[in-house]
Design an enzyme around this catalytic site. Sequence first.
Site, PDB file in Angstrom:
ATOM      1  N   LEU A 102       0.934  -1.149   0.140  1.00  0.00           N
ATOM      2  CA  LEU A 102      -0.020  -0.137   0.104  1.00  0.00           C
ATOM      3  C   LEU A 102       0.850   1.282  -0.060  1.00  0.00           C
ATOM      4  O   LEU A 102       0.382   2.290  -0.405  1.00  0.00           O
ATOM      5  CB  LEU A 102      -0.825   0.089   1.350  1.00  0.00           C
ATOM      6  CG  LEU A 102      -1.904  -1.026   1.016  1.00  0.00           C
ATOM      7  CD1 LEU A 102      -2.752  -0.950   2.567  1.00  0.00           C
ATOM      8  CD2 LEU A 102      -3.025  -0.824  -0.017  1.00  0.00           C
ATOM      9  N   HIS A 131       5.860 -10.015   5.060  1.00  0.00           N
ATOM     10  CA  HIS A 131       5.906  -8.633   4.380  1.00  0.00           C
ATOM     11  C   HIS A 131       5.623  -7.597   5.482  1.00  0.00           C
ATOM     12  O   HIS A 131       6.509  -6.752   5.470  1.00  0.00           O
ATOM     13  CB  HIS A 131       4.666  -8.556   3.297  1.00  0.00           C
ATOM     14  CG  HIS A 131       4.662  -7.175   2.857  1.00  0.00           C
ATOM     15  ND1 HIS A 131       4.686  -6.849   1.280  1.00  0.00           N
ATOM     16  CD2 HIS A 131       4.160  -5.940   3.099  1.00  0.00           C
ATOM     17  CE1 HIS A 131       4.716  -5.787   1.079  1.00  0.00           C
ATOM     18  NE2 HIS A 131       4.175  -4.976   2.211  1.00  0.00           N
TER      19      HIS A 131
HETATM   20 ZN    ZN Z   1       3.822  -3.116   2.541  1.00  0.00          ZN
END
Ligand code: ZN
Length: 157
Positions: free
Chosen positions: A89, A130
């Site tokens: 994002l 992540h």
């Molecule tokens: Zn990320």
Amino acid sequence: MAIRQIVKEGDPVLTKKCRPVEKFDARLAQLLDDMAETLHLANGVGLAAPQVGILRRAVIVDVGEGVIELINPKIIAFSGEQESLEGCLSCPGEWGITRRPDYVKVKAQDRNGNEFTVDGRELLAKAFCHELDHLDGIIYKQKAIRMLTPKEIEELG
Ligand code: ZN
């Protein structure tokens, strides 16, 4: 609850190592609630506190089975390998191919400070890796085997 602004790549906050969460208080609960709302609005699968400008070791993951909150998380076991598409994002419009473990087990605390373990495969394992990387100032692009070309991204739809 409130939407928080997602920090974009290039902001130094995303390159810093986060400090542990020490206070399991109303402020932490508010942060986690806000992160969940922000994540869902952005249609993502995970969000780390530094992505909303907070340098604390807190992440949330939601692969469609509900929000998992991980405070002071640590990977305690992993196995296998998956090579797949990954995005962030904080890096909108970009995609890369990463190699991650196919199975990951995480030890963490919940919003009240209670320890627990959670494990996941495939997308969930990838999301754990992540998001935990964000807590050490690492963006997936640094680990990507390669990034997709604009033409490849166009073909993704
Ligand atoms: Zn990320």
